[in-house]
Write a protein that holds these residues in place. Sequence first.
Motif, PDB file in Angstrom:
ATOM      1  N   PRO A  78       0.681  -1.434  -0.080  1.00 37.99           N
ATOM      2  CA  PRO A  78      -0.261  -0.028   0.184  1.00 37.99           C
ATOM      3  C   PRO A  78       1.204   0.766   0.294  1.00 37.99           C
ATOM      4  N   GLY A  80       0.552   5.862   0.056  1.00 38.32           N
ATOM      5  CA  GLY A  80      -0.123   6.764   0.410  1.00 38.32           C
ATOM      6  C   GLY A  80       0.614   8.114  -0.624  1.00 38.32           C
ATOM      7  N   ALA A  81       1.662   8.752   0.324  1.00 31.29           N
ATOM      8  CA  ALA A  81       2.434   9.734  -0.726  1.00 31.29           C
ATOM      9  C   ALA A  81       3.360   9.711  -0.963  1.00 31.29           C
ATOM     10  N   GLY A  82       3.738   8.225  -0.307  1.00 36.06           N
ATOM     11  CA  GLY A  82       5.442   8.745   0.038  1.00 36.06           C
ATOM     12  C   GLY A  82       5.895   9.107   0.409  1.00 36.06           C
ATOM     13  N   THR A  83       6.009   9.851   1.809  1.00 36.36           N
ATOM     14  CA  THR A  83       6.642  10.541   2.461  1.00 36.36           C
ATOM     15  C   THR A  83       7.543  10.374   3.468  1.00 36.36           C
ATOM     16  N   GLY A  84       7.113   8.295   3.717  1.00 35.53           N
ATOM     17  CA  GLY A  84       7.472   7.503   4.755  1.00 35.53           C
ATOM     18  C   GLY A  84       9.270   7.550   4.799  1.00 35.53           C
ATOM     19  N   SER A 143       5.922  17.486  10.388  1.00 35.59           N
ATOM     20  CA  SER A 143       6.261  18.223   9.733  1.00 35.59           C
ATOM     21  C   SER A 143       5.704  18.428   8.831  1.00 35.59           C
ATOM     22  N   SER A 144       5.410  17.403   7.392  1.00 32.63           N
ATOM     23  CA  SER A 144       5.412  16.611   5.984  1.00 32.63           C
ATOM     24  C   SER A 144       3.670  16.827   5.966  1.00 32.63           C
ATOM     25  N   THR A 149      -0.150  11.350   3.331  1.00 32.98           N
ATOM     26  CA  THR A 149      -1.986  11.242   4.172  1.00 32.98           C
ATOM     27  C   THR A 149      -2.003  10.669   5.817  1.00 32.98           C
ATOM     28  N   ASN A 153      -0.711   8.585   7.997  1.00 34.15           N
ATOM     29  CA  ASN A 153      -0.375   8.188   8.969  1.00 34.15           C
ATOM     30  C   ASN A 153      -0.876   7.542   9.815  1.00 34.15           C
ATOM     31  N   SER A 158       1.815   8.330  13.214  1.00 35.29           N
ATOM     32  CA  SER A 158       2.703   9.555  13.043  1.00 35.29           C
ATOM     33  C   SER A 158       2.296  10.602  13.845  1.00 35.29           C
ATOM     34  N   GLY A 159       3.670  11.418  14.352  1.00 38.68           N
ATOM     35  CA  GLY A 159       2.983  12.485  15.567  1.00 38.68           C
ATOM     36  C   GLY A 159       3.697  13.642  14.949  1.00 38.68           C
ATOM     37  N   VAL A 214      -5.929   0.504   4.395  1.00 37.07           N
ATOM     38  CA  VAL A 214      -7.614   1.837   5.137  1.00 37.07           C
ATOM     39  C   VAL A 214      -8.065   2.398   3.843  1.00 37.07           C
TER      40      VAL A 214
HETATM   41  C1  LIG Z   1      10.300  16.290   4.837  1.00 37.47           C
HETATM   42  C2  LIG Z   1       9.556  14.593   5.920  1.00 37.47           C
HETATM   43  C3  LIG Z   1       9.148  15.745   7.916  1.00 37.47           C
HETATM   44  C4  LIG Z   1       8.382  14.512   7.838  1.00 37.47           C
HETATM   45  N1  LIG Z   1       8.133  14.553   9.651  1.00 37.47           N
HETATM   46  C5  LIG Z   1       7.647  13.797  10.515  1.00 37.47           C
HETATM   47  C6  LIG Z   1       6.854  13.802  11.191  1.00 37.47           C
HETATM   48  O1  LIG Z   1       6.891  15.335  11.749  1.00 37.47           O
HETATM   49  N2  LIG Z   1       6.348  13.303  11.857  1.00 37.47           N
HETATM   50  C7  LIG Z   1       5.736  12.082  11.332  1.00 37.47           C
HETATM   51  O2  LIG Z   1       5.198  11.064  12.127  1.00 37.47           O
HETATM   52  N3  LIG Z   1       6.744  11.790  10.421  1.00 37.47           N
HETATM   53  C8  LIG Z   1       7.149  12.401   9.544  1.00 37.47           C
HETATM   54  N4  LIG Z   1       7.836  11.659   7.896  1.00 37.47           N
HETATM   55  C9  LIG Z   1       7.997  10.653   7.550  1.00 37.47           C
HETATM   56  C10 LIG Z   1       5.977  10.537   6.635  1.00 37.47           C
HETATM   57  O3  LIG Z   1       5.684  11.634   6.262  1.00 37.47           O
HETATM   58  C11 LIG Z   1       5.208   9.901   7.945  1.00 37.47           C
HETATM   59  O4  LIG Z   1       5.330   8.430   8.197  1.00 37.47           O
HETATM   60  C12 LIG Z   1       3.882   9.970   6.869  1.00 37.47           C
HETATM   61  O5  LIG Z   1       2.554   9.226   8.313  1.00 37.47           O
HETATM   62  C13 LIG Z   1       3.891   8.894   5.604  1.00 37.47           C
HETATM   63  O6  LIG Z   1       1.969   9.303   4.767  1.00 37.47           O
HETATM   64  P1  LIG Z   1       2.069   8.149   3.613  1.00 37.47           P
HETATM   65  O7  LIG Z   1       1.112   9.331   2.728  1.00 37.47           O
HETATM   66  O8  LIG Z   1       3.120   9.745   2.923  1.00 37.47           O
HETATM   67  O9  LIG Z   1       2.639   7.631   3.900  1.00 37.47           O
HETATM   68  P2  LIG Z   1       3.247   6.795   2.625  1.00 37.47           P
HETATM   69  O10 LIG Z   1       5.313   6.952   2.789  1.00 37.47           O
HETATM   70  O11 LIG Z   1       3.388   6.186   1.461  1.00 37.47           O
HETATM   71  O12 LIG Z   1       3.364   5.019   3.318  1.00 37.47           O
HETATM   72  C14 LIG Z   1       3.908   5.204   4.634  1.00 37.47           C
HETATM   73  C15 LIG Z   1       3.144   3.384   5.296  1.00 37.47           C
HETATM   74  O13 LIG Z   1       1.486   3.360   4.954  1.00 37.47           O
HETATM   75  C16 LIG Z   1       1.359   2.045   4.407  1.00 37.47           C
HETATM   76  N5  LIG Z   1      -0.206   3.084   3.764  1.00 37.47           N
HETATM   77  C17 LIG Z   1      -0.110   4.575   3.356  1.00 37.47           C
HETATM   78  N6  LIG Z   1      -1.311   4.527   2.831  1.00 37.47           N
HETATM   79  C18 LIG Z   1      -1.617   3.166   3.618  1.00 37.47           C
HETATM   80  C19 LIG Z   1      -3.790   2.701   3.835  1.00 37.47           C
HETATM   81  N7  LIG Z   1      -4.334   3.077   3.141  1.00 37.47           N
HETATM   82  N8  LIG Z   1      -3.453   1.898   4.095  1.00 37.47           N
HETATM   83  C20 LIG Z   1      -2.272   0.690   4.443  1.00 37.47           C
HETATM   84  N9  LIG Z   1      -1.052   1.134   4.773  1.00 37.47           N
HETATM   85  C21 LIG Z   1      -1.088   1.900   4.309  1.00 37.47           C
HETATM   86  C22 LIG Z   1       2.098   2.100   3.395  1.00 37.47           C
HETATM   87  O14 LIG Z   1       2.567   0.761   3.197  1.00 37.47           O
HETATM   88  C23 LIG Z   1       3.678   2.090   4.118  1.00 37.47           C
HETATM   89  O15 LIG Z   1       3.747   1.333   4.837  1.00 37.47           O
HETATM   90  C24 LIG Z   1       8.174  12.990   7.587  1.00 37.47           C
HETATM   91  C25 LIG Z   1       8.587  12.796   6.586  1.00 37.47           C
HETATM   92  C26 LIG Z   1       9.445  13.758   5.657  1.00 37.47           C
HETATM   93  C27 LIG Z   1       9.865  13.434   3.821  1.00 37.47           C
END
Ligand SMILES: Cc1cc2nc3c(=O)[nH]c(=O)nc-3n(C[C@H](O)[C@H](O)[C@H](O)COP(=O)(O)OP(=O)(O)OC[C@H]3O[C@@H](n4cnc5c(N)ncnc54)[C@H](O)[C@@H]3O)c2cc1C
Lengths: 493, 398
Positions: A78, A80-84, A143-144, A149, A153, A158-159, A214
């Motif tokens: 799965p 979301g936005a790929g910021t993990g 911060s992201s 997404t 989160n 996420s926090g 989700v």
């Molecule tokens: C500049 C920067 C700052 C950041 N700051 C913070 C911060 O302050 N605090 C913090 O906690 N994190 C932070 N992060 C990390 C990141 O943004 C978080 O982990 C965020 O929740 C990931 O969301 P995403 O939509 O990008 O998920 P993705 O990176 O796409 O996926 C993350 C994980 O979630 C799973 N996933 C995604 N969507 C679903 C779904 N619908 N159902 C089931 N599984 C799913 C994926 O398989 C993967 O394992 C930061 C990242 C960056 C690049």
Amino acid sequence: MPAPDLAVLARRAALVARLRSLVPGEGVIADEVGLRAYDCDGLTAYRQVPLAVVLPERTEQVSAVLRFCQSEGVKVVPRGAGTGLSGGALPLTDGIVLGLGKFNRILEVDAANRCAVVQPGVTNLSVSQAAAPHGLYYAPDPSSQIACTIGGNVAENSGGVHCLKYGVTATNLLGVELVLMDGTVVRLGGKAGDAGGYDLLGVVTGSEGLLGVVTEATVRLLPAPATARALLLGFTTSADAARCVAAVIAAGIVPAGMEMMDKPAIDATEAFCHPGYPMDAGAILIVELDGHAVEVDELVERVATIARDGGATTVRASADEDERLLFWKGRKSAFPAVGRITPDYLCMDGTIPRARVAEVLERMTALAAARGLRVANVFHAGDGNLHPLILYDANEPGQLEAAEALGADILKLCVEVGGVLTGEHGVGIEKRDLMGTMFSDADLAQQQRLKCAFDPDGLANPGKVFPTLHRCAELGRMHVHEGQLKFAHLPRF
Amino acid sequence: MAALNPADAHEVRAIVGEAMAAGATLAVEGGGSKRGLGRPVAATHTLSLVRLDGIIDYAPSELVLTARAGTALSVIEALLAQHGQHLAFEPPDTSAQLGPGAPTLGGLVACNLAGPRRLRAGACRDHVLGIEAVTGFAEIVKAGGKVVKNVTGYDLPKLFAGSFGTLGVMTAITMKVLPRPEKTRTVLVFGLDGAAAGSLMIELARGPLDVSALAYVPRAVAARSAVGYVAGAGSSVLAARLEGPPRSVLARTEAARARLGAHAPVEELHGHNSAALWREIGFGALLAAPASRPVWRLGVPPADGAAALRALEQAGAEGYLDAAGGTLWAAAEEPVPVHDLAARHGGTAMLVRAPAEARARMPVFAPQAPALAALERRVKQAFDPKGVFEPGRRVEGV
Ligand SMILES: Cc1cc2nc3c(=O)[nH]c(=O)nc-3n(C[C@H](O)[C@H](O)[C@H](O)COP(=O)(O)OP(=O)(O)OC[C@H]3O[C@@H](n4cnc5c(N)ncnc54)[C@H](O)[C@@H]3O)c2cc1C
């Protein structure tokens, strides 16, 4: 990663055709260029092109795709936005990426029940924006937040800077709709509390996409605080700043946020965006207090006094909203600012007891020096959640390896002092092989048994979180312990 | 039936292993104060945790406390109080409903009970950071950690919270603790009908006053309060609690009185009276008499609370609202269809107090969608494949 399933790779064209019939239109990406856009998440050191990318728009499509993948033995990642930052959304060569980007609607802002019902591809920030006209907001603020997404989160739990007072995603999540690998759709929690039953919502939160997908989330909204003020505190050393953090908490004050930056981070941000941080300080704290105006003013005074007593060299309280935002500006741009002073960096994420912060920062500097690298620190000091940024240059031979080795050193140090491998970024592939420093084989086997209850074939995001993969049948088998632990002095059955 | 009194996790593990080999089943008990909660358990043996007692680790500036699962809650609360801290979810006093017995930390967590401050501070499950437990594989496992922020591995502490002991025997638990508020005031508003109280609670919960508890008690129920101001009011009572640093509490109390006093008479409770009222509200004590009446707890979307209360009253039940309408306590004789009523208002119900005979016969927990029930059965299997722990506590025959 798990060895690729060659049979699946051989059937790629046929699988793609079937997926296209399940998600018609632009819903399946299978061309080389299109796939490249999905080859990594925020942990960019690792890249892999997936078998295909599927972008469903409706829960029924997610259900159909998962059921199909289960029947064909195809792995699913799965996304979301790929910021993990831990590689949770890193594709598998023999698996599809299931992107939730088209699930981008806020279904309802229910102000009377202080919640919002949203699709998982909605960005974190847009939830608060939709709630703002009602005087409400969504508290977790990574911060992201402009990009990440709600689905991501939930999956990472996420926090953000305000979770010291308002909690992480888990605290602010009321319910989800979850699709299991066999296509079953279940609803966990919702607008009402006390649903009875096991807290499956609790385990899905932070499960990194290993239990299911989700497709909807109900999140708690909080009343926007009447006032917020921030303090900018400068200290000669990180150790002084760390002692101040503990003193504030010990005084019975839980600020909305309490962030620390060390000298390298201060220098980088000051050069980047001029927030006016004290250049003579070895470390700064930004402490935010929010709530009723009378309370905020009282607590600002108390924190200022604690800071002065603790040897602060700078104590500035924001006089107005502009100044408060200026204090935060540097903190919020710390990551891009550090990005300016180094070609590459790795962001680590351990949590440790607050009392050990000073010691760990010191030992970390030594560990970095031993590997010929530097570290900048900007982190959630209030809850002991460190974010060491390891500076390196991927073009220099050996530096990536050295940076990763230093990362492992640092996380082991976190565990050694009573902390944990990750506070908010997740285990993913990044910390997967360190799980054994925190958990025994029995601990990890039990966690995997839980996964088996959701995903018996191990097709949901395999290769992440767990260092060793076991078959569910093997994990479930009754075993050696039974009846072999007799303690003579205990009563018999 | 022999009592089993292990002294540590290893002994628990040995007992569980032997029980499995012998085909025995175990009821797990702390102080026994919550034995009456859930369905009646038909276990061959009782495993008592009273010897698994004692605080393992407590550092006030970490906001974290670790104790063995059988530690008396009173001991933990007294220690925290010495350091100006508490369990912020306000562990409720269940004695009026469930009878005496010294509550333990393990029992509290296993039943996931929280009191009125849940509105602001979250449920018990939000404060459980780590556990050590013996599973139905006769293994000692730990999950979570001893720090306030942690996403390493699945959140099994949350899963065990509210599992009623059916997944394993918790042997040690790490809790998040918080500073205790320096000052407390409760503002009472008299004479509102349910609908007016419902809208006012919605407004207050959304507003800037930061109320830490919000309840509405209809006239007949209020008359049973032990707090004079409430019992003697001769009318319904809406109660709003304000907590925090002294100046803030006084300012917010003023603001609340100004807002609420515009339309109805108001009164203010301090110290002892305030604490006594919220204790009564926290676990249905206002409905405790007569003891023969079944008592239910409903969770509904807060904005539906007042309507759900009215529907129950029309069906012949009696009740009151907590958590700004999100929690409804009801005393209802059979055959009031409480589960149906809860579902119609978007929520669920749990039978909190009834004789064992009635708890065996009536559904205690809300019926679940088949897919969810199947998933829960698989989760139970994943922890306790032989069904050693608490047979029947949550689901008949499981
Ligand atoms: C500049 C920067 C700052 C950041 N700051 C913070 C911060 O302050 N605090 C913090 O906690 N994190 C932070 N992060 C990390 C990141 O943004 C978080 O982990 C965020 O929740 C990931 O969301 P995403 O939509 O990008 O998920 P993705 O990176 O796409 O996926 C993350 C994980 O979630 C799973 N996933 C995604 N969507 C679903 C779904 N619908 N159902 C089931 N599984 C799913 C994926 O398989 C993967 O394992 C930061 C990242 C960056 C690049």
